[in-house]
Design a protein around this motif. Sequence first.
Motif, PDB file in Angstrom:
ATOM      1  N   VAL A  65      -4.190  -0.780  -7.551  1.00 40.89           N
ATOM      2  CA  VAL A  65      -5.588  -1.319  -7.132  1.00 40.89           C
ATOM      3  C   VAL A  65      -5.803  -1.211  -5.647  1.00 40.89           C
ATOM      4  N   GLU A  66      -4.636  -1.673  -4.769  1.00 39.16           N
ATOM      5  CA  GLU A  66      -4.800  -1.222  -3.295  1.00 39.16           C
ATOM      6  C   GLU A  66      -4.941  -0.047  -2.967  1.00 39.16           C
ATOM      7  N   SER A  67      -4.343   0.901  -3.718  1.00 32.63           N
ATOM      8  CA  SER A  67      -4.465   2.487  -3.304  1.00 32.63           C
ATOM      9  C   SER A  67      -5.672   3.210  -3.944  1.00 32.63           C
ATOM     10  N   GLU A  77      -4.647 -13.075  -6.777  1.00 34.44           N
ATOM     11  CA  GLU A  77      -4.441 -11.951  -5.828  1.00 34.44           C
ATOM     12  C   GLU A  77      -5.552 -11.082  -5.935  1.00 34.44           C
ATOM     13  N   VAL A 123      -6.407  -8.851  -8.490  1.00 36.31           N
ATOM     14  CA  VAL A 123      -6.025  -7.228  -8.806  1.00 36.31           C
ATOM     15  C   VAL A 123      -6.386  -7.187 -10.219  1.00 36.31           C
ATOM     16  N   ARG A 145      -0.775  -4.177  -8.308  1.00 35.40           N
ATOM     17  CA  ARG A 145      -1.407  -4.216  -6.861  1.00 35.40           C
ATOM     18  C   ARG A 145      -1.235  -3.191  -6.400  1.00 35.40           C
ATOM     19  N   ALA A 146       0.019  -2.302  -6.581  1.00 33.35           N
ATOM     20  CA  ALA A 146      -0.362  -0.989  -5.702  1.00 33.35           C
ATOM     21  C   ALA A 146      -1.219   0.123  -6.285  1.00 33.35           C
ATOM     22  N   ASN A 156       0.693  -1.132   0.044  1.00 33.56           N
ATOM     23  CA  ASN A 156      -0.131   0.046  -0.057  1.00 33.56           C
ATOM     24  C   ASN A 156       0.822   1.371  -0.141  1.00 33.56           C
TER      25      ASN A 156
END
Length: 349
Positions: free
Chosen positions: A75-77, A98, A100, A72-73, A2
Amino acid sequence: MNKKLLTSGFVAAVAAAGVLASVAYAADGLTVVSWGGAYQESQRKSIFEPFNAKTGTAIKEEEYNGEVAKIRAMVESGTVSWDVISVDTPTALQGCDEGVLETLDYSKILDKSKFLPGAAHDCAVGSDVYATIFAYDSAKLPEGPNSVKDLFDLEKFPGKRGLQKNPFVNLEWALIADGVEPGQVYDVLGTPEGVDRAFKKLDTIKAQVVWWEAGAQPPQLLADGEVVMSSAWNGRIANAIKEGKSFKIVWDGEAPDLDLWAIPKGTPNLDKAYEFLAFATSAEVQKDLAPLIPYGPTNLDAVALVDPELAKTLPTYPDNLTTAIPLNPQFWGDNGEELRARFNTWLAQ
């Protein structure tokens, strides 16, 4: 991982403005991310520009090296600025596991039965078939290598080798050079002893390896004489040959794999992304890629549309597949993170 929360009012305002600008642009166009070089140039001519001409949707291009961490970064943010991404099979499987990548609705693309076996994944759809091969400059090595074993033979062929900075394919080739049959590679690599054996074989050439990270590097390394042979993606070498280079592809041990299209979860342009996927995987569009870069189509109807002489230069041509590695994407989806960590530790030793 994140992103850290930004607490400074000024910095937060600037960041918010950046996100808004990204979303505003996305509303007018589509951001498509691929691998750069000759491959992305061929996509531009056969897919991006025709898609823009047909739909009026502008394509903003970006490049990356296949890092799931970047997806991933975003999508998670919650700041997804990519709409469509070109991925390899391990990335497609990992990104799907995962969560994403979007789970694809094939009713918006094309029926799964229209694709080559293994090309229609839950979270990614095949765009083309490419291969990791190795190549050499025949002007410098007239009696050039013709097998994976030659790639590891410093006595017969002294000099630097170019290899991708990635355990993928390198570990398989190391075992084949050490006497393992291609069809048995994953049985061996699936054991701790097999992994040790692969790294031990890589140890024999480690001091003579130039590691590359971008697809455009191997042809340049060969042209500059920095290496006597190099692994590469077949299309990059084929394009260099078209431009007059005296390179030759060694098909022994070729590792055929898929490039696929995926959609990151959270894109603000989901409908347009689906429209792009449907267009890019159509038979008429896929047949136009092979003349620009020799990668095989995944749409079964497109296979018959490729010129027969051109078909001989593709990774999917039967003669080229004789000694191919039957790649196991699921193996890399399950073990890739662990093997990459060991590979990076090995590189640093």
